[in-house]
Design an enzyme around this catalytic site. Structure first.
Site, PDB file in Angstrom:
ATOM      1  N   HIS A   1      39.891  44.372  47.435  1.00 48.26           N
ATOM      2  CA  HIS A   1      40.198  43.238  46.554  1.00 48.26           C
ATOM      3  C   HIS A   1      38.870  42.781  45.950  1.00 48.26           C
ATOM      4  CE1 HIS A   1      44.007  43.224  48.598  1.00 48.26           C
ATOM      5  NE2 HIS A   1      44.407  42.084  48.087  1.00 48.26           N
TER       6      HIS A   1
ATOM      7  N   ASP B   1      51.983  42.225  45.521  1.00 49.54           N
ATOM      8  CA  ASP B   1      51.032  41.537  46.412  1.00 49.54           C
ATOM      9  C   ASP B   1      51.710  40.957  47.650  1.00 49.54           C
ATOM     10  OD1 ASP B   1      48.482  40.817  47.156  1.00 49.54           O
ATOM     11  OD2 ASP B   1      48.200  39.269  45.629  1.00 49.54           O
ATOM     12  N   ASP B   2      52.259  39.764  47.543  1.00 53.63           N
ATOM     13  CA  ASP B   2      52.929  39.100  48.671  1.00 53.63           C
ATOM     14  C   ASP B   2      54.245  38.513  48.170  1.00 53.63           C
ATOM     15  OD1 ASP B   2      50.586  39.027  50.777  1.00 53.63           O
ATOM     16  OD2 ASP B   2      49.721  38.361  48.872  1.00 53.63           O
TER      17      ASP B   2
ATOM     18  N   GLU C   1      39.434  38.722  42.091  1.00 47.45           N
ATOM     19  CA  GLU C   1      40.637  37.865  42.058  1.00 47.45           C
ATOM     20  C   GLU C   1      40.154  36.427  41.826  1.00 47.45           C
ATOM     21  OE1 GLU C   1      42.805  37.615  45.777  1.00 47.45           O
ATOM     22  OE2 GLU C   1      44.643  36.929  44.803  1.00 47.45           O
TER      23      GLU C   1
ATOM     24  N   HIS D   1      49.873  47.730  45.575  1.00 46.42           N
ATOM     25  CA  HIS D   1      49.184  46.548  46.114  1.00 46.42           C
ATOM     26  C   HIS D   1      50.232  45.643  46.761  1.00 46.42           C
ATOM     27  CE1 HIS D   1      46.013  43.150  45.321  1.00 46.42           C
ATOM     28  NE2 HIS D   1      46.713  42.913  46.415  1.00 46.42           N
TER      29      HIS D   1
ATOM     30  N   HIS E   1      50.932  43.642  50.593  1.00 46.94           N
ATOM     31  CA  HIS E   1      50.589  43.293  51.980  1.00 46.94           C
ATOM     32  C   HIS E   1      51.894  43.165  52.739  1.00 46.94           C
ATOM     33  CE1 HIS E   1      46.442  42.218  50.714  1.00 46.94           C
ATOM     34  NE2 HIS E   1      47.061  41.919  49.581  1.00 46.94           N
TER      35      HIS E   1
HETATM   36  N1  HPA Z   1      44.099  38.267  48.099  1.00 47.56           N
HETATM   37  C1  HPA Z   1      43.332  38.310  49.178  1.00 47.56           C
HETATM   38  N2  HPA Z   1      43.820  38.471  50.403  1.00 47.56           N
HETATM   39  C2  HPA Z   1      45.136  38.589  50.546  1.00 47.56           C
HETATM   40  C3  HPA Z   1      45.980  38.554  49.456  1.00 47.56           C
HETATM   41  C4  HPA Z   1      45.431  38.383  48.168  1.00 47.56           C
HETATM   42  O1  HPA Z   1      46.093  38.328  47.121  1.00 47.56           O
HETATM   43  N3  HPA Z   1      47.227  38.693  49.954  1.00 47.56           N
HETATM   44  C5  HPA Z   1      47.134  38.852  51.288  1.00 47.56           C
HETATM   45  N4  HPA Z   1      45.870  38.781  51.650  1.00 47.56           N
HETATM   46 ZN    ZN Z   2      46.384  41.399  47.727  1.00 43.71          ZN
END
Ligand code: HPA
Ligand code: ZN
Length: 339
Positions: A200, A281-282, A203, A20, A22
């Site tokens: 996703h 994630d990021d 969350e 996961h 991006h």
């Molecule tokens: N959630 C939803 N969209 C996203 C995320 C995330 O954690 N990171 C980059 N786009």
């Molecule tokens: Zn994500």
């Protein structure tokens, strides 16, 4: 060595997968300024420090606003290559052996950057990392859920010449108000094209969105999934289907999905028989890459050696890599853990 220190050492040494991630979320401020300068684009922030100071989020949307701003300096194929290669180099040094990378085509086509420019740069870096280090990969195109299903269909059309390079499709961006059912038709077409499916869900969105991801989108994996824990029947169904959850601890903390790392539900997920994995994630926005995520869990949630093993094992088993390569990594993991 203390038990914590030895677990951290083990987490660094073990072969890891990232499921996961991006790629636009790996854009480190220093690289963002350097690419902005070479493309003669002006950022809203004067310095790296000013930009970093803005990384204070109270929810997903706060983050997304900055994330889309940041990616707007990516214009040329070389920009996408450099971004991807910087990430791959970093995680190679952390013993990540396999990556499954999301990219957000609409975040770029909307600004006039063609699909082929994006994918050629990203793919070349992935291929180079495979050549250099034997790092394997899957590439996942993600639809932005705050845009229309029609826009997702247009993106799929743009992707058609490159389907050999695309392993799966995902669904990301602003979750609440944009349930999976909005995209049921386009995911159905994607499935018919033989693409793997993830989304996703849970969350920020309610358990109902996770049900929709299962029933309407027919996901093979769930990205995040935290809020699934609010619904016992849903937990049972996810366990029954043996669906992997791509959990992102530092992301959850930064976006206030959890208030404190001590309260992170990943150990509960494992106890419930869910296939939780650890992901970043990021990482450029959330304060850490793969090893930092493990370290935060070890230091703050007291995960034990067996749980650490299970998380790494779930990451290998839940990946979309070839079975033979999975076996090799699992063997290595067993040796490292004396299993
Ligand atoms: N959630 C939803 N969209 C996203 C995320 C995330 O954690 N990171 C980059 N786009
Ligand atoms: Zn994500």
């Amino acid at each position: 060595m203390t038990n914590t220190a030895s677990l951290i050492a083990l987490s660094k040494a073990m072969p890891k997968t990232e499921l996961h991630l991006h790629i636009e979320g790996t854009f480190e401020p220093e690289q963002m300024f350097s690419i902005a300068q070479r493309n003669q684009v002006t950022l809203k922030y004067a310095t790296v420090e000013e930009l970093k100071a803005a990384y204070q989020f109270t929810n997903l949307q706060d983050f997304l606003d900055l994330y889309y701003q940041g990616m707007s300096v990516l214009i040329k194929e070389a920009d996408f290559y450099d971004l991807t290669m910087a990430y791959l180099q970093k995680v190679h040094s952390e013993n990540v052996v396999h990556v499954e990378i999301f990219f957000d085509p609409q975040g770029h086509t909307e600004r006039g950057v063609p699909f082929d420019v994006q994918i050629k740069g990203i793919r070349q870096a992935l291929e180079d990392a495979k050549q250099k280090w034997g790092m394997t990969y899957q590439l996942i195109m993600s639809f932005l859920r705050h845009l229309s299903e029609e826009s997702a269909f247009e993106t799929l059309e743009a992707a058609k010449p490159f389907l050999d390079w695309i392993d799966g499709v995902g669904l990301d961006s602003s979750e609440v108000g944009h349930p999976p059912e909005k995209f049921a038709k386009v995911f159905s077409v994607c499935r018919d094209l033989g693409l793997k499916i993830t989304a996703h869900a849970g969350e920020e969105g309610p358990p109902e969105y996770v049900w929709q991801a299962l029933d309407l989108i027919k996901v093979q994996r769930i990205d995040h999934g935290n809020r699934a824990l609010e619904d016992d029947d849903l937990v049972a169904e996810i366990a029954r289907q043996q669906l992997t959850l791509t959990v992102c601890p530092l992301s959850n903390l930064k976006l206030c999905v959890v208030n404190d790392m001590v309260d992170h539900p990943i150990r509960t997920m494992l106890k419930l028989g869910l296939k939780a994995t650890v992901n970043s994630d990021d990482p450029a926005y959330f304060g850490g890459y793969m090893n930092d995520n493990y370290q935060a869990l070890i230091e703050r949630t007291q995960i034990n050696k067996q749980e650490l093993y299970q998380l790494a094992r779930n990451g290998i088993e839940g990946s979309w890599m070839e079975t033979a390569i999975k076996k090799q990594h699992l063997q290595q993991l067993d040796i490292l853990f004396d299993n």
